[in-house]
Design a protein around this motif. Structure first.
Motif, mmCIF file in Angstrom:
data_model
loop_
_atom_site.group_PDB
_atom_site.id
_atom_site.type_symbol
_atom_site.label_atom_id
_atom_site.label_comp_id
_atom_site.label_asym_id
_atom_site.label_seq_id
_atom_site.Cartn_x
_atom_site.Cartn_y
_atom_site.Cartn_z
ATOM 1 N N LEU A 1 1.542 2.560 -3.483
ATOM 2 C CA LEU A 1 2.114 1.216 -3.503
ATOM 3 C C LEU A 1 1.388 0.471 -4.611
ATOM 4 N N PRO B 1 -5.959 -0.897 3.141
ATOM 5 C CA PRO B 1 -5.164 -1.577 2.124
ATOM 6 C C PRO B 1 -5.084 -3.066 2.438
ATOM 7 N N PRO B 2 -4.785 -3.925 1.493
ATOM 8 C CA PRO B 2 -4.637 -3.592 0.068
ATOM 9 C C PRO B 2 -5.996 -3.457 -0.607
ATOM 10 N N VAL C 1 -3.478 -8.939 -3.015
ATOM 11 C CA VAL C 1 -2.063 -9.006 -3.336
ATOM 12 C C VAL C 1 -1.441 -9.981 -2.332
ATOM 13 N N THR C 2 -0.425 -10.726 -2.754
ATOM 14 C CA THR C 2 0.078 -11.799 -1.890
ATOM 15 C C THR C 2 1.082 -11.275 -0.863
ATOM 16 N N PHE C 3 1.264 -12.083 0.182
ATOM 17 C CA PHE C 3 2.275 -11.786 1.189
ATOM 18 C C PHE C 3 3.652 -11.649 0.536
ATOM 19 N N GLY C 4 3.938 -12.588 -0.394
ATOM 20 C CA GLY C 4 5.250 -12.584 -1.034
ATOM 21 C C GLY C 4 5.500 -11.269 -1.764
ATOM 22 N N LEU D 1 4.062 -8.302 -1.153
ATOM 23 C CA LEU D 1 4.226 -7.191 -0.215
ATOM 24 C C LEU D 1 5.554 -7.290 0.531
ATOM 25 N N ALA D 2 5.969 -8.519 0.824
ATOM 26 C CA ALA D 2 7.226 -8.702 1.555
ATOM 27 C C ALA D 2 8.395 -8.203 0.730
ATOM 28 N N GLN E 1 10.117 -3.393 -0.562
ATOM 29 C CA GLN E 1 11.206 -2.426 -0.516
ATOM 30 C C GLN E 1 12.281 -2.701 -1.570
#
Lengths: 473, 548
Positions: free
Chosen positions: A97, A453-454, A458-461, A463-464, A467
């Motif tokens: 990732l 991880p991470p 890295v921001t929530f946005g 990672l969100a 996909q």
């Protein structure tokens, strides 16, 4: 999810060398590096708006780094380099990732070479968090890369040849260097000279740096180290003195004072093993090369099929070793992918293997000199911060031990040590050694602050959006 | 040999430490034996003490309900997530009420503050489905409605400005609070030590010695602890300890993953639960987002899928989180029990053994009352709370499974439980002519003894028995028989998962087979049929504590 035949994580010397060899053999390779340009710590590229006019004046590291970068460019299009990309997780062996700016995505690597490098080892002593205390690596970045003078009068302390290099660089940048304190013994004794004979170049380098100090009138004290940094808002005075030559216990009654506004501390490096750990690779503890390292065979293969580990991230051994390990892994990956016959691959590996063998004796000498000794654990006092992220003092760790904590994980839960922004990367090596010493337990029993991880913030946005981004690509 | 101990508590999590503390307080000689294992729930937990939220099926329950809604066919006023029985609600409320006093008591005795914070839990409604569910919760709430408060959108915006503005309000649970989960067990243990508890850490229990029908000692790696009483508080590992006395405890690890932010200024006043996740800001400023419910054994790795889902869920409710950094992700292992209720107290035929396990999501919340009650049981005192519904013997309800004298040969109660909850006579006669309704369904004839699905294999077909009978087996044990109109294999249609049981034809059989991609058509065209299937799925899923 996209699939790549080979992904190399880390664009330092080891990663570049791995990508170069894989690319030369025709293996499609993706090199991911978190810096703006390949080079790693030692061959760090200048910021883009810098213009280099006389490259030779910038020293050997710059020239060597440029050479590797040129070789890397020549392997395009087989090797694709993506800079400013941080790999934040490895799951199920080889699924990566990555995050870059606000974007993120997943890549499945058929083969994976981890060349994640090392970080400065933090050794807590009273005052080590004061402004004006820099790690050797940090001081180098300021001087070498950003051409900034980090202070006007400096003391350099720690262990290993890097101290000499940094002291020379500071001196050249116009910083007055009060002294260099090497905790270990004098580097080269007559009995060791024969071991180093084959690596004449290294001897010459060391000699050059030493001469540099001598001609600048900078004293070099062996079996000495820093005891304490003092100052109101920043370092003003440093206490230092002798350590016993075997275990490096500080002899605090013999402390001396020196007034400086810069204290550069370099106690060697710790391998970055987080990604290998998340990939499921087996690790072992070896204090001579920085602590926890992946278990590898002679072709740099870890315990997870298709995952290799090279360079300082697999055991701190310096740039020369890193490059050769990278080459071996790159060639082996190409062989594994069917692009090189076993005979071709063996031929290509041969020079690198010979060089590693030759470097081995140097390593043994250097490892023996600079291996961190337990006496340094006595530098911190109960009120010394041992985890700067969460402001945990040594007294809290002692309380945790009294409460029955016998490993890093339970100490972490009790004290919050390692729960901060660095996730224990800074405090784990020292505190692990502290627990080993005080509890008389082996490193494996004391365990680790388990990497999660991470691996990079890295921001929530980001990672969100994982996909969607992966599907779009 | 060590000194004789009256009580040995196995497991040093919240529950074990609570038992040790209350037993020591009562004057018993207590030894707490613990070995830290990766994934232990007490320190992986979010630390919410939510008696109402947990009893009403928030968190994982609502997330599952949402999935059913999306599948279609679920009437607006239909079923919600299954709520736990009232006995659980009462137990949790009683335990919850112990926290304020316990907090000051432990701080004074042991010097460790577990950071009890009186807050509330908000079920934040983000759409119509959430609102429908919340209204139903409010209407059906079995206790004093003054414990709940309905917040309109403007009120929620005022109370929690960080929540997205286009919300549909919230249902507030006033008695729900939170603690620092790491500190809670520490705090009990420190106070216990002050009262004389001997804490033996980093020591693995390897066996329990039983003479006659009486526990006489606990064996550890390098020490033996003679004792009259052993308390199994081994969390997700309780089944292992149960096996040491020949008991097959239906406790198994249920993984939950949590995402944690960097330290932030105080932003949230309450804990939040949505249909995506729960969110709580802790004393150190970190916001914790949880959680998944996964049956993956003792695997404590985190997955990219969970990372994405939890982050997306959190940002949906708290838009500002988009630019906040994730500091860390971890996973813990809840000690799951088949009916989500804890397993407490003695077992028949074994003197001196007590269960204090199977607390699933509520080990911290229910630790104080568990500790108190186990102590009362050990001392033979009248119980201050009725423990009947929580005894191990509740799993022995089926006649076929009367406990034999030889405990070691007893089949696993969890298997029976899964079977008996899920496969009991929910029948929809419309299935009998289903082939006419669903294009693509297939009717197959099978010989006796044919294995239709095998436990552990992957599968994506749904079966209805048209003629004959089939046997459902867990391992070697037959759990139930299904006849015409009854169905199986539906779990595989909800998600990719392995078969949870083996199904073998009893005699010659005719089955109707529906492929995964035809199942949605079935639900869409036959809402009444869908309702039946979904109702059964809901209870089976809950019973199996399946992946979400």
């Amino acid at each position: 999810m996209i699939t790549k035949p080979l992904v190399v994580v880390g664009g330092g010397p080891a990663g570049m060398a791995a990508a170069i060899e894989a690319g030369r053999a025709g293996l499609q390779c993706l090199l991911l590096d978190e810096a703006p340009a390949p080079g790693g710590q030692i061959y760090r590229a200048f910021p883009q708006d810098f213009r280099v006019e006389g490259p030779l004046g910038l020293g050997k590291d710059f020239v060597n780094g440029e050479a590797l970068r040129e070789q890397l460019k020549a392997t395009a299009p087989a090797v694709e380099t993506r800079s400013d990309v941080a790999v934040v997780n490895v799951s199920r062996g080889r699924e990566l990732l990555w995050a870059s700016g606000g974007a993120t995505g997943s890549i499945c690597a058929e083969q994976l070479i981890l060349a994640t490098g090392a970080r400065d080892r933090a050794v807590p002593f009273p005052g080590w968090t004061l402004p004006g205390v820099l790690t050797a690596g940090g001081a180098q970045v300021m001087v070498k890369t950003y051409r900034v003078k980090p202070g006007s009068r400096a003391l350099v302390a720690g262990t290993g040849p890097l101290l000499l290099v940094v002291a020379n660089q500071l001196h050249q940048a116009g910083v007055e260097v009060a002294a260099v304190l090497e905790a270990g013994r004098p580097w080269i004794s007559l009995s060791e000279l024969p071991k180093l004979w084959g690596e004449w170049g290294l001897l010459r380098d060391a000699w050059t740096y030493w001469r540099g100090l001598q001609s600048a009138g900078i004293p070099l004290h062996f079996n000495h180290t820093v005891f304490e940094a003092r100052g109101k808002d920043q370092v003003e005075t440093v206490l230092y003195g002798p350590v016993d030559p075997v275990r490096w216990h500080p002899q605090k009654t013999a402390a001396q004072k020196v007034d400086v506004d810069l204290l550069v501390v370099g106690f060697g490096f710790v391998p970055n093993t987080e990604l290998g750990y998340l990939a499921g690779c087996g690790h072992e503890y070896d204090d001579k090369v920085g602590g926890w390292i992946p278990i590898r065979d002679e072709r740099m293969r870890t315990t997870v099929p298709g995952v290799y580990s090279v360079g300082d991230g697999a055991g701190v051994a310096g740039v020369l070793v890193a490059v050769e390990e990278g080459r071996i892994a790159g060639i082996t990956a190409a062989e594994q992918a069917g692009l090189l016959s076993p005979i071709d691959a063996a031929d290509r590996r041969e020079p690198a293997e010979a060089r590693l063998k030759s470097l081995q004796s140097v390593r043994e000498v250097l490892d023996d000199i600079s291996r961190i000794r337990e006496g340094l654990l006595d530098l911190a006092t109960p009120s010394t911060l041992v985890c700067r992220c969460e402001e945990v003092r040594l007294s809290a760790v002692q309380r945790a031990i009294d409460e029955g904590c016998k490993d890093l994980q339970s100490t972490k839960l009790f004290t919050r040590l390692g729960m901060g922004a660095c996730q224990g990367r800074s405090c784990e090596p020292h505190l692990g050694a502290y627990l080993c010493q005080h509890l008389k337990r082996a490193p494996a029993a004391v365990g680790r602050i388990n990497p999660q991880p991470p691996v990079r913030p890295v921001t929530f946005g980001t990672l969100a959006a994982a996909q969607e981004t992966a599907e779009e690509r | 040999m060590s000194r004789a101990s009256n009580v040995v508590v196995v497991g040093g999590g919240a529950v074990g430490c609570a038992v040790a503390y209350y037993a020591a307080k009562r004057g018993l000689d207590v030894t707490l034996v613990d070995t830290p294992k990766r994934g232990r729930a007490s320190s992986a937990s979010a630390g919410g003490t939510w008696p109402l939220g947990e009893s009403l099926g928030l968190g994982c329950g609502i997330i599952f309900y949402k999935t059913l809604m999306k599948r279609g066919g679920l009437a607006k006023d239909g079923i919600g997530p299954e709520q736990l029985p009232d006995c659980f609600l009462d137990f949790s409320m009683a335990s919850n009420a112990m926290f304020p006093n316990l907090h000051s008591e432990l701080k004074e005795l042991g010097g460790v503050d577990f950071e009890f914070e009186e807050t509330t839990l908000l079920f934040v409604m983000l759409d119509e489905a959430d609102a429908t569910f919340a209204k139903m919760l409010l209407e059906k709430f079995p206790r004093d409605k003054a414990l709940l408060r309905w917040l309109e959108r403007e009120e929620l915006v005022r109370e929690e400005p960080a929540v997205r503005k286009d919300n549909c309000g919230a249902l507030q649970f006033l008695p729900d609070h939170q603690v620092n989960p790491y500190r809670f067990a520490d705090s009990l243990r420190a106070a216990g030590r002050a009262l004389g508890v001997r804490v033996v850490s980093h020591t693995e229990v390897t066996g329990i010695r039983v003479e006659g029908e009486r526990v006489v000692a606990v064996e550890a790696t390098d020490e033996v602890f003679p004792c009259e009483v052993v308390v199994n508080a081994a969390g997700a590992w309780a089944a292992e300890v149960g096996r040491m006395v020949g008991l097959k405890l239906p406790v198994h690890p249920v993984r939950g993953q949590i995402v944690c932010t960097e330290t932030l200024p105080e932003i949230l006043r309450a804990c939040l639960s949505t249909s995506d996740c729960y969110i709580a800001q802790k004393g150190h400023g970190e916001i914790i987002v949880g959680s998944t419910t996964e049956e993956v054994g003792f695997d404590v790795r985190v997955t990219p899928e969970a990372l994405r889902q939890l982050c997306a869920g959190a940002v949906r409710t708290l838009p500002f989180l988009k630019d906040v950094r994730v500091k860390r992700v971890w996973a813990g292992l809840r000690p799951g029990s088949p009916d989500e209720l804890p397993i407490l107290g003695p077992v028949a035929g074994l003197c001196g053994y007590y269960n204090a396990c199977g607390h699933f999501r509520t080990g911290i919340l229910n630790a104080p009352l568990t500790g108190k009650l186990i102590t009362e049981m050990i001392c033979g005192e009248p119980l201050s709370f009725d423990c009947q519904p929580f005894l191990f013997s509740r799993f022995d309800t089926e006649p076929a499974l009367q406990p034999s004298r030889k405990l070691r040969e007893r089949p696993s109660p969890i298997s029976n439980r899964v079977g008996s909850v899920g496969y009991s006579g929910k029948r929809y006669d419309g299935f009998l002519d289903m082939s006419a309704l669903v294009d693509g369904s297939e009717r197959v004839s099978l010989q006796a003894g044919h294995t239709v699905v095998r436990e552990g294999e992957e599968g994506d077909r749904f079966y209805v028995v048209a003629k004959g009978r089939v046997n459902v087996l867990k391992g070697e044990v037959k759990v139930v028989q299904l006849g015409p109109g009854e169905f199986f294999g539906e779990m595989a249609l909800l998600e990719q998962r392995r078969r949870s049981a083996t199904v073998v034809t009893d005699g010659p059989c005719e089955l109707m087979v529906v492929e995964r991609d035809k199942f949605d058509d079935l639900l869409a065209h036959h809402p009444e049929m869908a309702s039946t299937i979904l109702r059964v799925m809901a209870s089976r899923l809950r019973a199996a504590i399946s992946d979400r």
